[in-house]
Enzyme design. Structure first.
Site, short mmCIF file in Angstrom:
data_model
loop_
_atom_site.label_atom_id
_atom_site.label_comp_id
_atom_site.label_asym_id
_atom_site.label_seq_id
_atom_site.Cartn_x
_atom_site.Cartn_y
_atom_site.Cartn_z
N ASN A 146 0.80 -1.22 0.00
CA ASN A 146 0.00 0.00 0.00
C ASN A 146 0.84 1.28 0.00
O ASN A 146 0.38 2.32 -0.46
CB ASN A 146 -0.96 0.02 1.20
CG ASN A 146 -2.32 -0.52 0.79
OD1 ASN A 146 -2.66 -0.50 -0.39
ND2 ASN A 146 -3.09 -0.99 1.75
N CYS A 403 -4.13 -9.52 4.36
CA CYS A 403 -3.70 -9.20 2.99
C CYS A 403 -2.35 -8.52 2.98
O CYS A 403 -1.86 -8.12 1.92
CB CYS A 403 -4.74 -8.34 2.28
SG CYS A 403 -5.76 -9.35 1.22
N PHE A 404 -1.76 -8.36 4.16
CA PHE A 404 -0.37 -7.90 4.28
C PHE A 404 -0.16 -6.54 3.63
O PHE A 404 0.90 -6.28 3.03
CB PHE A 404 0.61 -8.94 3.71
CG PHE A 404 0.12 -10.35 3.88
CD1 PHE A 404 -0.13 -10.86 5.14
CD2 PHE A 404 -0.13 -11.16 2.79
CE1 PHE A 404 -0.63 -12.14 5.31
CE2 PHE A 404 -0.63 -12.44 2.94
CZ PHE A 404 -0.87 -12.94 4.21
N CYS A 405 -1.16 -5.66 3.72
CA CYS A 405 -1.06 -4.31 3.11
C CYS A 405 -0.84 -4.39 1.61
O CYS A 405 -0.26 -3.48 1.02
CB CYS A 405 0.07 -3.49 3.73
SG CYS A 405 -0.23 -3.03 5.40
N ASN A 406 -1.25 -5.49 1.00
CA ASN A 406 -1.05 -5.66 -0.44
C ASN A 406 -2.39 -6.05 -1.06
O ASN A 406 -2.62 -7.21 -1.41
CB ASN A 406 0.00 -6.75 -0.69
CG ASN A 406 0.40 -6.84 -2.15
OD1 ASN A 406 -0.42 -6.63 -3.04
ND2 ASN A 406 1.64 -7.17 -2.42
#
Ligand SMILES: Cc1ncc(COP(=O)(O)O)c(C=O)c1O
Length: 485
Positions: A146, A403-406
């Site tokens: 992100n 979502c691991f900032c993705n």
């Protein structure tokens, strides 16, 4: 759910022997076992299985001890003054820059190192200073963090358009045809930026570094987000030469936190326009004269006082990585990830349905030591990743879920379609909501399909860690579907 702990060592030993037979090259990484005993003994002493190296690397005890000794034996002051405490510190900061360049084989004639609080800080510097303008393009792949996605808001605010390159399914590598076409469509005579991660923090997919040169040949500036790549891979900036590279040091060697860097080509610094000035970034600023002059080079981008006491920790950490051997670490995590994928793919419920689905390139594909997956129950229903995290935590296994900032990586892997996402956001707008949480999105789409489980290896990983995760996964076969939802 519980394991027979008495069986564990023998079963593990047996599995290790067959692993070695299939991955004989792992044996050459044994100095990392000695390193684990020496510097990471807390893992085994506490019985912790750490599998979240893409979240943060682990520091070796000797790294922290060396840093402490340094602080105890010096009088360090705020850099950039001529007093002795300051001058000494300034020298350490400059040494830090030199060390980072050397680690990445970057020529000091060609590149500078700007210290930032983290990779995000480095990315924001690019976003706010890049000359985005109407007619220009910010091109990026779907599976960015992100903090790379967020640059689009700077681009949009200045009238540039934003273009995303989708990922191909199932390997989650960027669609090469579309990328090639987009690169070929660079508007003439205007600055355009292409950003991608060297390694996806979602799937572990490693994207082709040759795109850097190909994009440059088509006239693009390139931002390579190396945060998830550099902890276990060699990045050689004498061969691959993006305009910008971003990373966080705690991901490489665990300590110190609070420092990252932007490695930027000297030649592009001149086209970056900082939106303000601050302490440390100028040579002269005047109140009555209403003028300021930015410093030359990296200082112009370091707002205020850098995290100076921690900068020697970067030099120590880089040295530790060198001593451990980056190629050896790379080899080890590759073997473990390949083995893990094979074992997990072999797990089925007794009705024959698979227990897991793994996202991204296959075991021997272009990937790093990060494996992302979801678990499915015997009825074929996905098991909520939060439940998996909770169950793993009970076994002292640290994994990361979500979502691991993705979001792009997640959307592609989970098959979330633009229409469904837009419908959720549209409804939130209709309801005039000022806030919209991840939980709201989960509920709107399908609570169980908005995330995944990520296992990642790093410097102190060993076979036992991988084996423990496989045993944990095995314990979910045919298990308690109802209560897992
Ligand atoms: C690929 C990638 N880029 C950028 C970041 C942002 O790093 P930081 O939170 O340290 O700024 C991360 C963090 O997970 C990452 O994995």
């Amino acid at each position: 759910m519980s394991h027979d702990t008495r069986r564990r060592p023998a079963a593990q030993q047996e599995a290790f022997q067959s692993f070695l037979a299939a991955w004989p090259e792992y044996a050459a990484t044994s100095p990392l076992d000695q390193l684990r005993e020496r510097d990471y003994s807390r893992l085994d002493a506490l019985g912790e299985v750490y599998l979240d190296y893409t979240g943060a690397g682990l520091y070796g005890a000797s790294q922290v001890q060396e840093h402490l000794r340094l602080l105890e034996s010096h009088v360090f002051g705020n850099p950039h003054s001529r007093n002795p405490a300051s001058a000494q510190m300034s020298e350490w900061v400059e040494r830090g820059r030199r060390d980072v360049l050397e680690h990445f084989q970057a020529s000091p004639e060609e590149y500078v190192v700007v210290f930032t609080p983290n990779a995000t800080g480095a990315l924001k510097l690019i976003g706010e200073a890049y000359p985005f303008a109407p007619g220009g393009v910010y091109l990026l792949t779907f599976d960015n963090h992100n903090s790379v996605n967020g640059i689009r808001e700077f681009a949009r605010a200045r009238g540039a358009s934003i273009r995303y390159i989708p990922l191909s399914i199932p390997d989650l590598l960027a669609d090469t045809e579309q990328l090639q076409a987009a690169l070929g469509e660079k508007p003439a005579g205007i600055d355009c930026l292409f950003a991608y991660p060297a390694q996806s923090n979602f799937s572990g997919a490693q994207h082709d570094l040759s795109w850097v040169g190909r994009a440059q040949a088509a006239g693009w500036d390139v931002l390579l987000d190396a945060a998830a790549f550099v902890p276990t891979n060699r990045l050689d900036l004498s061969r691959v030469k993006p305009e910008f590279v971003t990373l966080s040091f705690y991901k490489m060697f665990g300590y110190p936190t609070g420092i990252g860097c932007l490695i930027a080509k000297r030649a592009v610094l001149g086209k970056l326009h900082r939106p303000w000035f601050a302490g440390g970034t100028i040579t002269v600023a005047s109140v009555q004269g209403d003028r300021y002059y930015l410093a030359e080079g990296p200082e112009a981008f370091e707002d205020g006082t850098v995290d100076f006491l921690n900068i020697p920790g970067v030099e120590i950490g880089l040295r530790r990585l060198r001593e451990a051997g980056l190629d050896r670490i790379h080899q080890r995590v590759r073997c473990l990830a390949e083995w893990l994928i094979g074992e997990l793919e072999g797990l089925h419920h007794s009705n024959g349905r698979p227990l897991v689905r793994i996202y991204g390139p296959g075991a021997r594909g272009p990937r790093g030591g990060t494996v992302t997956l979801n678990f499915y129950d015997a009825g074929g229903e996905v098991i909520d990743h939060l439940k998996i995290e909770e169950l793993a935590a009970r076994e002292h296994i640290s994994i990361r879920t979500g979502c691991f900032c993705n979001p792009g990586g997640g959307e592609a892997a989970l098959g979330l379609r633009a229409e469904a996402l837009s419908a959720c956001f549209h409804r939130a707008e209709e309801e005039r909501r000022s806030r919209f949480t991840l939980e709201d999105l989960r509920m709107c789409i399908d609570a169980k399909s908005t995330g995944a489980v990520r296992v990642s290896f790093g410097i102190a990983s060993n076979f036992a860690d991988a084996w423990r995760f496989v045993e944990f996964a095995r314990s979910l076969r045919d298990c308690c579907s109802g209560s897992l939802r």
